[in-house]
Design a protein around this motif. Structure first.
Motif, PDB file in Angstrom:
ATOM      1  N   PHE A 221       0.809  -1.225   0.000  1.00 25.07           N
ATOM      2  CA  PHE A 221       0.000   0.000   0.000  1.00 25.07           C
ATOM      3  C   PHE A 221       0.847   1.282   0.000  1.00 25.07           C
ATOM      4  CE2 PHE A 221      -3.945  -2.259   1.819  1.00 25.07           C
ATOM      5  CZ  PHE A 221      -4.451  -2.442   0.538  1.00 25.07           C
ATOM      6  N   PRO A 222       1.930   1.332   0.784  1.00 21.17           N
ATOM      7  CA  PRO A 222       2.766   2.545   0.712  1.00 21.17           C
ATOM      8  C   PRO A 222       3.329   2.791  -0.679  1.00 21.17           C
ATOM      9  CG  PRO A 222       3.262   1.311   2.697  1.00 21.17           C
ATOM     10  CD  PRO A 222       2.372   0.435   1.870  1.00 21.17           C
ATOM     11  N   LYS A 223       3.708   1.723  -1.361  1.00 17.73           N
ATOM     12  CA  LYS A 223       4.259   1.892  -2.710  1.00 17.73           C
ATOM     13  C   LYS A 223       3.181   2.338  -3.687  1.00 17.73           C
ATOM     14  CE  LYS A 223       8.052  -1.417  -2.203  1.00 17.73           C
ATOM     15  NZ  LYS A 223       7.944  -1.591  -0.755  1.00 17.73           N
ATOM     16  N   ILE A 224       1.962   1.870  -3.496  1.00 15.74           N
ATOM     17  CA  ILE A 224       0.850   2.297  -4.355  1.00 15.74           C
ATOM     18  C   ILE A 224       0.592   3.795  -4.165  1.00 15.74           C
ATOM     19  CG2 ILE A 224      -1.644   2.097  -4.699  1.00 15.74           C
ATOM     20  CD1 ILE A 224      -1.356  -0.899  -4.263  1.00 15.74           C
ATOM     21  N   LYS A 225       0.656   4.239  -2.919  1.00 13.63           N
ATOM     22  CA  LYS A 225       0.468   5.665  -2.639  1.00 13.63           C
ATOM     23  C   LYS A 225       1.525   6.501  -3.363  1.00 13.63           C
ATOM     24  CE  LYS A 225      -3.057   5.252   0.115  1.00 13.63           C
ATOM     25  NZ  LYS A 225      -4.398   5.738  -0.336  1.00 13.63           N
ATOM     26  N   GLN A 226       2.755   5.964  -3.385  1.00 14.38           N
ATOM     27  CA  GLN A 226       3.814   6.670  -4.099  1.00 14.38           C
ATOM     28  C   GLN A 226       3.536   6.712  -5.595  1.00 14.38           C
ATOM     29  OE1 GLN A 226       7.550   4.853  -3.076  1.00 14.38           O
ATOM     30  NE2 GLN A 226       7.281   5.201  -0.860  1.00 14.38           N
ATOM     31  N   LEU A 227       3.019   5.592  -6.138  1.00 14.66           N
ATOM     32  CA  LEU A 227       2.681   5.551  -7.563  1.00 14.66           C
ATOM     33  C   LEU A 227       1.576   6.540  -7.894  1.00 14.66           C
ATOM     34  CD1 LEU A 227       2.741   1.725  -8.441  1.00 14.66           C
ATOM     35  CD2 LEU A 227       4.228   3.505  -9.388  1.00 14.66           C
ATOM     36  N   GLN A 228       0.584   6.617  -7.012  1.00  9.96           N
ATOM     37  CA  GLN A 228      -0.536   7.525  -7.255  1.00  9.96           C
ATOM     38  C   GLN A 228      -0.061   8.978  -7.351  1.00  9.96           C
ATOM     39  OE1 GLN A 228      -2.995   6.372  -3.946  1.00  9.96           O
ATOM     40  NE2 GLN A 228      -4.330   5.061  -5.225  1.00  9.96           N
ATOM     41  N   LYS A 229       0.927   9.322  -6.529  1.00  5.67           N
ATOM     42  CA  LYS A 229       1.454  10.690  -6.567  1.00  5.67           C
ATOM     43  C   LYS A 229       2.233  10.984  -7.837  1.00  5.67           C
ATOM     44  CE  LYS A 229       1.821  11.033  -1.532  1.00  5.67           C
ATOM     45  NZ  LYS A 229       2.752  11.158  -0.370  1.00  5.67           N
ATOM     46  N   ARG A 230       2.775   9.939  -8.459  1.00  2.00           N
ATOM     47  CA  ARG A 230       3.623  10.131  -9.634  1.00  2.00           C
ATOM     48  C   ARG A 230       2.874   9.929 -10.952  1.00  2.00           C
ATOM     49  NH1 ARG A 230       9.213   7.033  -7.781  1.00  2.00           N
ATOM     50  NH2 ARG A 230       9.558   8.270  -5.865  1.00  2.00           N
ATOM     51  N   CYS A 231       1.600   9.547 -10.850  1.00  2.00           N
ATOM     52  CA  CYS A 231       0.821   9.300 -12.070  1.00  2.00           C
ATOM     53  C   CYS A 231       0.677  10.617 -12.846  1.00  2.00           C
ATOM     54  CB  CYS A 231      -0.554   8.728 -11.733  1.00  2.00           C
ATOM     55  SG  CYS A 231      -0.454   7.051 -11.109  1.00  2.00           S
ATOM     56  N   LYS A 232       0.996  10.585 -14.165  1.00  2.00           N
ATOM     57  CA  LYS A 232       0.937  11.786 -14.991  1.00  2.00           C
ATOM     58  C   LYS A 232      -0.341  11.851 -15.826  1.00  2.00           C
ATOM     59  CE  LYS A 232       5.961  12.231 -15.310  1.00  2.00           C
ATOM     60  NZ  LYS A 232       7.140  12.339 -16.215  1.00  2.00           N
ATOM     61  N   THR A 233      -0.988  10.705 -16.023  1.00  3.46           N
ATOM     62  CA  THR A 233      -2.211  10.687 -16.837  1.00  3.46           C
ATOM     63  C   THR A 233      -3.353  10.116 -16.002  1.00  3.46           C
ATOM     64  OG1 THR A 233      -1.834   8.481 -17.722  1.00  3.46           O
ATOM     65  CG2 THR A 233      -0.839  10.339 -18.924  1.00  3.46           C
TER      66      THR A 233
END
Length: 325
Positions: A221-233
């Motif tokens: 879950f922490p890594k998913i949160k990081q991915l969500q912040k970096r999503c560009k589209t």
């Protein structure tokens, strides 16, 4: 010397069917030949009955002296070489019991005491079963001592019935019961061991489940949160959100419950149940799974049936939502 006549003479006083009642007063007026004929016929009738019985029978007096025996008694005495005349007449049966020795004689004293109680009138009947084994086979007998009915001198009827077949059947039944009891005990022990194994497996499964869930919460879950912040589209963001939602479902009590009912739900039904829980309509589910709407409705009805909701007003989605609690 007493004989069968003494035992059955009272029967002469009750011959209603063929000869009419014989009273002492008119006995002396009766034709002597006819009276003797009645007595002989009565004696013969009594002997016939006595000899027709399969039991070994002896009639003794108040002293224990054998007065009469039947054919079965005499045959047994002859076959077993008792060392006395086969009919054993004028042999004291009580003295034989008192003097008995050997492996099969341990109940002889009890037999003698029982017969004496019958003679004294303390009891009306004495019964006992006892072993009387031959060199080549085991045998058991059922012995009964009863007072003879009627007037006249006291007589006791001793009968011995061979119950070897019954005893053998009882022993076989006991052996089967012992075997069944032993098998039952083994099964109970096996069940205890099996329950212990199942309990250990359940504990291990819960530990593994907890470890996986903990790993999802702490690592994924922490890594998913990081991915969500970096999503560009928006498209990528929706994909990540979907991954997060699926992982939440994996960690939810609802999905763990679905895994428990996997034996009754098909994989397709499990997918549809998840989408119904999310609030999707049949039309939306049909589009997501590339199925027709009637097919989705068919699966919805199957879910209601398998979950025990048929015939109730319960809403399927509401019921599925309660499984999270």
């Amino acid at each position: 010397m007493y004989g069968v006549q003494d035992l059955y003479i009272v029967g002469i006083n009750n011959l209603h069917c063929y000869y009419g009642r014989i009273e002492p007063d008119n006995m002396r007026d009766m034709d002597l030949i006819r009276a003797e004929k009645i007595i002989r016929e009565t004696q013969q009738y009594a002997k016939t009955i006595l000899n027709s019985l399969s039991a070994h029978i002896a009639i003794i007096d108040k002293h224990g002296m054998i007065l009469e025996t039947n054919v079965a008694w005499r045959q047994f005495a002859s076959c077993n070489e008792l060392g006395m005349r086969p009919d054993t007449l004028q042999v004291n049966y009580l003295k034989i019991c008192d003097a008995a020795t050997g492996e099969s004689s341990y109940k002889s004293g009890e037999v003698a005491a029982g017969i004496r109680s019958v003679i004294k009138g303390d009891i009306e009947e004495f019964v006992i079963d006892y072993p009387c084994h031959a060199p080549d086979k085991e045998r058991w007998f059922y012995m009964r001592a009863t007072r003879a009915v009627g007037d006249g001198p006291l007589r006791v009827v001793i009968s011995h019935e061979d119950i070897t077949a019954l005893k053998t059947a009882e022993e076989q039944l006991k052996q089967r019961e012992d075997q069944l009891r032993e098998k039952t005990q083994h099964l109970e022990e096996a069940n205890v061991a099996l329950r212990a194994v199942i309990r250990k497996n359940d504990e291990d499964s819960r530990e593994i489940e907890q470890a996986i869930l903990q790993n999802i919460r702490d690592s994924i879950f922490p890594k998913i949160k990081q991915l969500q912040k970096r999503c560009k589209t928006q498209e990528v963001r929706q994909l990540v959100d979907r991954i997060e939602s699926d992982l939440q479902d994996i960690a939810s009590p609802f999905l763990r419950w679905l895994s428990n009912v996997a034996s009754i739900l098909t994989p397709q039904e499990m997918k549809i149940a998840l989408l119904i829980k999310e609030g999707k309509t049949s039309k939306e589910i049909a589009g997501l799974l590339n199925l027709s709407e009637p097919t989705i409705n068919f699966h919805r009805q199957n879910l209601r049936t398998k979950l025990g909701l048929t015939g109730t007003s319960s809403n399927l989605r509401t019921y599925l939502l309660t499984l999270n609690k």
